[in-house]
Design a protein around this motif. Structure first.
Motif, PDB file in Angstrom:
ATOM      1  N   CYS A  48     -30.942  -0.360 -20.732  1.00  0.00           N
ATOM      2  CA  CYS A  48     -31.001  -0.629 -21.521  1.00  0.00           C
ATOM      3  C   CYS A  48     -32.205  -1.169 -22.364  1.00  0.00           C
ATOM      4  N   ASN A  49     -32.758  -0.630 -23.304  1.00  0.00           N
ATOM      5  CA  ASN A  49     -34.223  -1.394 -23.718  1.00  0.00           C
ATOM      6  C   ASN A  49     -34.273  -1.934 -23.744  1.00  0.00           C
ATOM      7  N   ILE A  50     -35.497  -3.033 -22.723  1.00  0.00           N
ATOM      8  CA  ILE A  50     -36.028  -4.760 -23.115  1.00  0.00           C
ATOM      9  C   ILE A  50     -36.432  -5.414 -23.841  1.00  0.00           C
ATOM     10  N   ALA A  51     -36.269  -4.283 -25.072  1.00  0.00           N
ATOM     11  CA  ALA A  51     -36.630  -4.525 -26.427  1.00  0.00           C
ATOM     12  C   ALA A  51     -35.609  -5.107 -27.210  1.00  0.00           C
ATOM     13  N   HIS A  52     -34.751  -4.667 -26.404  1.00  0.00           N
ATOM     14  CA  HIS A  52     -33.304  -4.847 -27.557  1.00  0.00           C
ATOM     15  C   HIS A  52     -32.289  -6.035 -26.660  1.00  0.00           C
ATOM     16  N   LEU A  53     -32.402  -6.929 -25.783  1.00  0.00           N
ATOM     17  CA  LEU A  53     -32.524  -8.083 -24.980  1.00  0.00           C
ATOM     18  C   LEU A  53     -33.160  -8.822 -24.942  1.00  0.00           C
ATOM     19  N   PHE A  54     -32.117 -10.228 -25.291  1.00  0.00           N
ATOM     20  CA  PHE A  54     -33.344 -11.751 -24.931  1.00  0.00           C
ATOM     21  C   PHE A  54     -33.007 -12.476 -24.062  1.00  0.00           C
ATOM     22  N   PRO A  55     -33.895 -12.709 -22.987  1.00  0.00           N
ATOM     23  CA  PRO A  55     -33.806 -13.498 -21.416  1.00  0.00           C
ATOM     24  C   PRO A  55     -33.094 -14.774 -21.977  1.00  0.00           C
ATOM     25  N   THR A  56     -32.174 -15.480 -20.939  1.00  0.00           N
ATOM     26  CA  THR A  56     -31.929 -17.147 -21.446  1.00  0.00           C
ATOM     27  C   THR A  56     -32.900 -17.562 -20.127  1.00  0.00           C
ATOM     28  N   GLY A  57     -33.491 -16.888 -19.418  1.00  0.00           N
ATOM     29  CA  GLY A  57     -33.796 -18.129 -18.733  1.00  0.00           C
ATOM     30  C   GLY A  57     -33.237 -18.491 -17.855  1.00  0.00           C
ATOM     31  N   LYS A  58     -32.246 -17.336 -17.284  1.00  0.00           N
ATOM     32  CA  LYS A  58     -31.101 -18.038 -15.403  1.00  0.00           C
ATOM     33  C   LYS A  58     -31.185 -16.444 -15.219  1.00  0.00           C
ATOM     34  N   LYS A  59     -31.024 -17.518 -13.812  1.00  0.00           N
ATOM     35  CA  LYS A  59     -31.147 -16.015 -13.138  1.00  0.00           C
ATOM     36  C   LYS A  59     -29.921 -16.622 -11.922  1.00  0.00           C
ATOM     37  N   VAL A  60     -29.024 -15.264 -11.618  1.00  0.00           N
ATOM     38  CA  VAL A  60     -27.610 -15.492 -10.725  1.00  0.00           C
ATOM     39  C   VAL A  60     -28.368 -14.473  -9.308  1.00  0.00           C
ATOM     40  N   ASN A  61     -27.664 -14.891  -8.664  1.00  0.00           N
ATOM     41  CA  ASN A  61     -27.961 -13.740  -7.872  1.00  0.00           C
ATOM     42  C   ASN A  61     -26.875 -12.297  -7.502  1.00  0.00           C
ATOM     43  N   VAL A  62     -27.335 -11.021  -7.748  1.00  0.00           N
ATOM     44  CA  VAL A  62     -26.190 -10.358  -7.870  1.00  0.00           C
ATOM     45  C   VAL A  62     -26.470  -8.547  -7.597  1.00  0.00           C
ATOM     46  N   GLY A  63     -25.760  -8.365  -6.338  1.00  0.00           N
ATOM     47  CA  GLY A  63     -26.283  -7.356  -6.014  1.00  0.00           C
ATOM     48  C   GLY A  63     -25.441  -5.502  -6.830  1.00  0.00           C
ATOM     49  N   LYS A  64     -26.530  -4.600  -6.871  1.00  0.00           N
ATOM     50  CA  LYS A  64     -26.232  -3.868  -7.859  1.00  0.00           C
ATOM     51  C   LYS A  64     -25.057  -3.023  -7.946  1.00  0.00           C
ATOM     52  N   ASN A  65     -23.906  -3.772  -6.937  1.00  0.00           N
ATOM     53  CA  ASN A  65     -22.188  -3.044  -7.496  1.00  0.00           C
ATOM     54  C   ASN A  65     -21.483  -3.996  -7.454  1.00  0.00           C
ATOM     55  N   VAL A  66     -21.327  -4.662  -8.063  1.00  0.00           N
ATOM     56  CA  VAL A  66     -21.275  -6.181  -8.948  1.00  0.00           C
ATOM     57  C   VAL A  66     -20.586  -5.842  -9.368  1.00  0.00           C
ATOM     58  N   THR A  67     -18.761  -6.165  -9.615  1.00  0.00           N
ATOM     59  CA  THR A  67     -17.349  -6.110 -10.633  1.00  0.00           C
ATOM     60  C   THR A  67     -17.899  -6.851 -11.345  1.00  0.00           C
ATOM     61  N   GLU A  68     -17.247  -5.926 -12.855  1.00  0.00           N
ATOM     62  CA  GLU A  68     -16.870  -6.226 -14.448  1.00  0.00           C
ATOM     63  C   GLU A  68     -16.464  -8.024 -13.728  1.00  0.00           C
ATOM     64  N   LYS A  69     -15.593  -8.421 -13.021  1.00  0.00           N
ATOM     65  CA  LYS A  69     -14.586  -9.426 -12.499  1.00  0.00           C
ATOM     66  C   LYS A  69     -15.739 -10.396 -12.266  1.00  0.00           C
ATOM     67  N   GLU A  70     -16.866 -10.037 -10.986  1.00  0.00           N
ATOM     68  CA  GLU A  70     -17.418 -11.182 -10.564  1.00  0.00           C
ATOM     69  C   GLU A  70     -18.557 -11.883 -11.404  1.00  0.00           C
ATOM     70  N   LEU A  71     -19.161 -10.385 -12.315  1.00  0.00           N
ATOM     71  CA  LEU A  71     -20.093 -10.971 -13.752  1.00  0.00           C
ATOM     72  C   LEU A  71     -19.555 -11.735 -14.672  1.00  0.00           C
ATOM     73  N   LYS A  72     -17.776 -11.604 -14.245  1.00  0.00           N
ATOM     74  CA  LYS A  72     -17.492 -12.724 -15.550  1.00  0.00           C
ATOM     75  C   LYS A  72     -17.322 -14.226 -15.320  1.00  0.00           C
ATOM     76  N   GLU A  73     -16.897 -14.041 -14.046  1.00  0.00           N
ATOM     77  CA  GLU A  73     -17.811 -15.398 -13.072  1.00  0.00           C
ATOM     78  C   GLU A  73     -18.425 -16.256 -13.373  1.00  0.00           C
ATOM     79  N   ILE A  74     -19.357 -15.292 -13.154  1.00  0.00           N
ATOM     80  CA  ILE A  74     -20.774 -15.638 -13.220  1.00  0.00           C
ATOM     81  C   ILE A  74     -21.291 -16.451 -14.320  1.00  0.00           C
ATOM     82  N   LEU A  75     -20.284 -15.460 -14.862  1.00  0.00           N
ATOM     83  CA  LEU A  75     -21.876 -15.897 -16.310  1.00  0.00           C
ATOM     84  C   LEU A  75     -20.681 -16.225 -17.240  1.00  0.00           C
ATOM     85  N   ALA A  76     -19.685 -17.863 -16.452  1.00  0.00           N
ATOM     86  CA  ALA A  76     -18.738 -17.890 -17.232  1.00  0.00           C
ATOM     87  C   ALA A  76     -19.449 -19.243 -16.680  1.00  0.00           C
ATOM     88  N   GLN A  77     -20.547 -19.845 -15.479  1.00  0.00           N
ATOM     89  CA  GLN A  77     -21.258 -21.015 -15.257  1.00  0.00           C
ATOM     90  C   GLN A  77     -22.122 -21.325 -16.179  1.00  0.00           C
TER      91      GLN A  77
END
Length: 77
Positions: A48-77
């Motif tokens: 994705c072009n970074i010009a099309h992304l708005f940073p929220t200022g939050k950071k999470v600890n993820v690996g390259k092989n994270v699953t969509e299910k794990e991301l859902k739980e991370i982003l729900a916080q």
């Protein structure tokens, strides 16, 4: 270049364009000065072009092989 600094691996951002606009995604890797690899719940893994992304200022600890299910739980916080 400043945008790339705000979008390091693990940065939570919101897509601002395209069919996935308004959805949260996490930066999985920095491809080059203008692009990052993102994935989120409802956002398939893609470059994705970074010009099309708005940073929220939050950071999470993820690996390259994270699953969509794990991301859902991370982003729900």
């Amino acid at each position: 270049e400043n945008m790339a600094r705000a979008l390091d691996i693990g940065s939570v951002c919101v897509k601002t364009t395209g069919r996935e606009a308004g959805k949260k995604a996490v930066v999985l890797e920095v491809v080059d000065g203008a692009h990052v690899m993102v994935q989120g719940f409802g956002v398939r893994k893609r470059k994705c072009n970074i010009a099309h992304l708005f940073p929220t200022g939050k950071k999470v600890n993820v690996g390259k092989n994270v699953t969509e299910k794990e991301l859902k739980e991370i982003l729900a916080q």
